[in-house]
Design a protein around this motif. Structure first.
Motif, PDB file in Angstrom:
ATOM      1  N   UNK A  28       0.862  -1.157  -0.056  1.00 36.84           N
ATOM      2  CA  UNK A  28      -0.055   0.086  -0.063  1.00 36.84           C
ATOM      3  C   UNK A  28       0.721   1.409   0.102  1.00 36.84           C
ATOM      4  N   UNK A  29       1.802   1.172   0.816  1.00 37.37           N
ATOM      5  CA  UNK A  29       2.713   2.462   0.803  1.00 37.37           C
ATOM      6  C   UNK A  29       3.586   2.366  -0.551  1.00 37.37           C
ATOM      7  N   UNK A  30       4.003   1.325  -1.025  1.00 33.65           N
ATOM      8  CA  UNK A  30       4.367   1.233  -2.654  1.00 33.65           C
ATOM      9  C   UNK A  30       3.797   2.178  -3.367  1.00 33.65           C
ATOM     10  N   UNK A  31       2.346   1.978  -3.276  1.00 31.63           N
ATOM     11  CA  UNK A  31       1.368   2.462  -4.242  1.00 31.63           C
ATOM     12  C   UNK A  31       1.433   4.067  -4.143  1.00 31.63           C
ATOM     13  N   UNK A  32       1.578   4.536  -2.829  1.00 32.10           N
ATOM     14  CA  UNK A  32       1.526   6.054  -2.733  1.00 32.10           C
ATOM     15  C   UNK A  32       3.009   6.448  -3.201  1.00 32.10           C
ATOM     16  N   UNK A  33       4.005   5.931  -2.736  1.00 30.88           N
ATOM     17  CA  UNK A  33       5.333   6.423  -3.315  1.00 30.88           C
ATOM     18  C   UNK A  33       5.655   6.216  -4.748  1.00 30.88           C
ATOM     19  N   UNK A  34       4.915   5.183  -5.475  1.00 31.37           N
ATOM     20  CA  UNK A  34       5.074   5.067  -6.815  1.00 31.37           C
ATOM     21  C   UNK A  34       4.466   5.954  -7.572  1.00 31.37           C
ATOM     22  N   UNK A  35       3.534   6.865  -7.056  1.00 28.01           N
ATOM     23  CA  UNK A  35       2.848   8.016  -7.740  1.00 28.01           C
ATOM     24  C   UNK A  35       3.827   9.280  -7.736  1.00 28.01           C
ATOM     25  N   UNK A  36       4.503   9.120  -6.648  1.00 30.07           N
ATOM     26  CA  UNK A  36       5.518  10.416  -6.425  1.00 30.07           C
ATOM     27  C   UNK A  36       6.758  10.036  -7.547  1.00 30.07           C
ATOM     28  N   UNK A  37       7.069   8.917  -7.314  1.00 32.25           N
ATOM     29  CA  UNK A  37       8.167   8.374  -8.210  1.00 32.25           C
ATOM     30  C   UNK A  37       8.066   8.647  -9.946  1.00 32.25           C
TER      31      UNK A  37
END
Length: 410
Positions: free
Chosen positions: A288-297
């Protein structure tokens, strides 16, 4: 705490609110040495050339503007050539000047030629920036080698542009769990083999084959997990089933690529086919955190998220801020590295270690790459296996240049 005292205690370094010049002046006033800011016993009371800043000719005599090591810029002085006993720095000065003029010529920009009596300000400015970059990269290289826990040395090289060390990257040797995530690092059982290569060892207990041959090369297909001997096993460190845990054995170089791919990694030694090269490590976070960070990256055009989806998709490795040399390995649609899942002390199938093995012989000086979609190439490829990084929402153009290039990283 004084800088020298902090260094002596091995304390963590943090950004300072004062300039380097001010720190140097304070240390000299207090007669303190501090290697990290260039003040040593050798130059505390003496002058040592750090780099050359400028050049001019006065009455047929050549002068160089000298930056003294451990002294602020305000103490720079013009020194006649015959007083300078630093052939390497003189050669670097000449090379940097030549490189700048060559770049200007390639860019077809118009710049007045030096009249051999003095450098143009733009040339001198570039030479100083290049000298400062060289020093910063050397310090970063020293730091990386202090932090790494494996045999292979790490080198840093940039002959392409003025980019220095990344400002927000921290070198680690193993997974760093995010708050709330527990990594169990102790195995509950181990083998009692006297010869792990011939006896039923840890892999047999897990229902798989021993991963390596007698030459320490991988002999199982991608998708098959590797179970190495662990801290509970009676075998010693020379056991043929202890390969990944020994760490990188090759000297590698983090270098600035010339094709717009930023930093890359090349080997300085020949690597045999099917050999272990490095692990991919980073911060372990929830999907879930990866999805959030993925959008920033995605917005930044970077890709460091790697799903740990061997049996589930609960966790992801994020190597954006915390990682090792693998952080700098670029993608290729025709890679020379292949991913394998590894279990050693931590036998939790949700948290495999990620090991990169060579798919073919890799010669010294060749760039290391892996497929960000993890489909590999050559004999060890398998299109049916998906160890892909976390899902991405923006298509990123691929610059690998391979004949088989798919055009996009995702």
């Amino acid at each position: 705490m004084a800088a020298a005292e902090a260094e002596a205690r091995g304390a963590w370094c943090v950004p300072c609110l004062v300039s380097l010049d001010t720190l140097q002046e304070l240390c000299r006033k207090e007669k303190l040495t501090c290697k990290s800011i260039g003040i040593t016993k050798r130059n505390l009371n003496n002058y040592e050339v750090e780099y050359l800043c400028d050049y001019k000719v006065v009455k047929d005599m050549k002068y160089y503007l000298v930056k003294w090591k451990g002294w602020p810029d305000s103490t720079n002085t013009w020194e006649p050539l015959q007083n300078l006993k630093c052939p390497l720095l003189l050669q670097q000065f000449s090379n940097d000047r030549h490189n700048y003029l060559s770049q200007v010529k390639k860019g077809k920009a118009i710049i007045p030629k030096d009249n051999n009596k003095a450098l143009k300000p733009a040339v001198a400015e570039y030479i100083v920036k290049k000298a400062k970059q060289r020093i910063a990269l050397q310090r970063w290289q020293d730091e990386l080698n202090r932090r790494k826990n494996h045999k292979g040395m790490i080198f840093v090289e940039n002959t392409v542009d003025l980019e220095g060390p990344p400002s927000d990257f921290y070198y680690i040797n193993e997974y760093k769990p995010a708050p709330g995530i527990s990594l169990v690092n102790e195995a509950t059982f181990g083998c009692s083999c006297t010869d792990c290569y011939f006896e039923k060892c840890c892999p047999a207990e897990a229902g798989v084959l021993l991963a390596y041959n007698k030459n320490q090369q991988i002999r199982i297909p991608p998708g098959t997990p590797i179970y190495e001997c662990n801290s509970r096993c009676r075998c010693g460190p020379d056991c043929p089933n202890r390969i990944v845990q020994k760490g990188t054995q090759y000297s590698l170089c983090i270098f600035r690529t010339s094709n717009g791919c930023g930093w890359g990694v090349k080997t300085l030694m020949k690597i045999k086919k099917m050999s272990f090269v490095m692990e991919y490590v980073g911060e372990v976070i929830t999907s879930e955190e990866a999805e959030r960070r993925g959008q920033l990256y995605d917005n930044k055009g970077i890709t460091y998220l790697f799903d740990l989806d061997y049996e589930s998709d609960e966790f992801t490795v994020d190597a954006a801020r915390y990682g090792n040399v693998s952080h700098f390995v670029n993608h290729s649609c025709d890679p020379n590295l292949q991913v394998f899942n590894v279990f050693i002390d931590n036998l939790d199938t949700r948290l495999p270690r990620i090991a990169l093995f060579s798919t073919r012989t890799i010669n010294a000086g060749e760039e290391l790459t892996f497929d960000y979609q993890m489909k590999g190439s050559g004999d060890v490829s398998s299109d049916s296996i998906d160890h892909s990084p976390a899902k991405k929402r923006i298509r990123t153009v691929c610059k690998c240049g391979a004949v088989t290039c798919r055009g996009y990283l995702n």
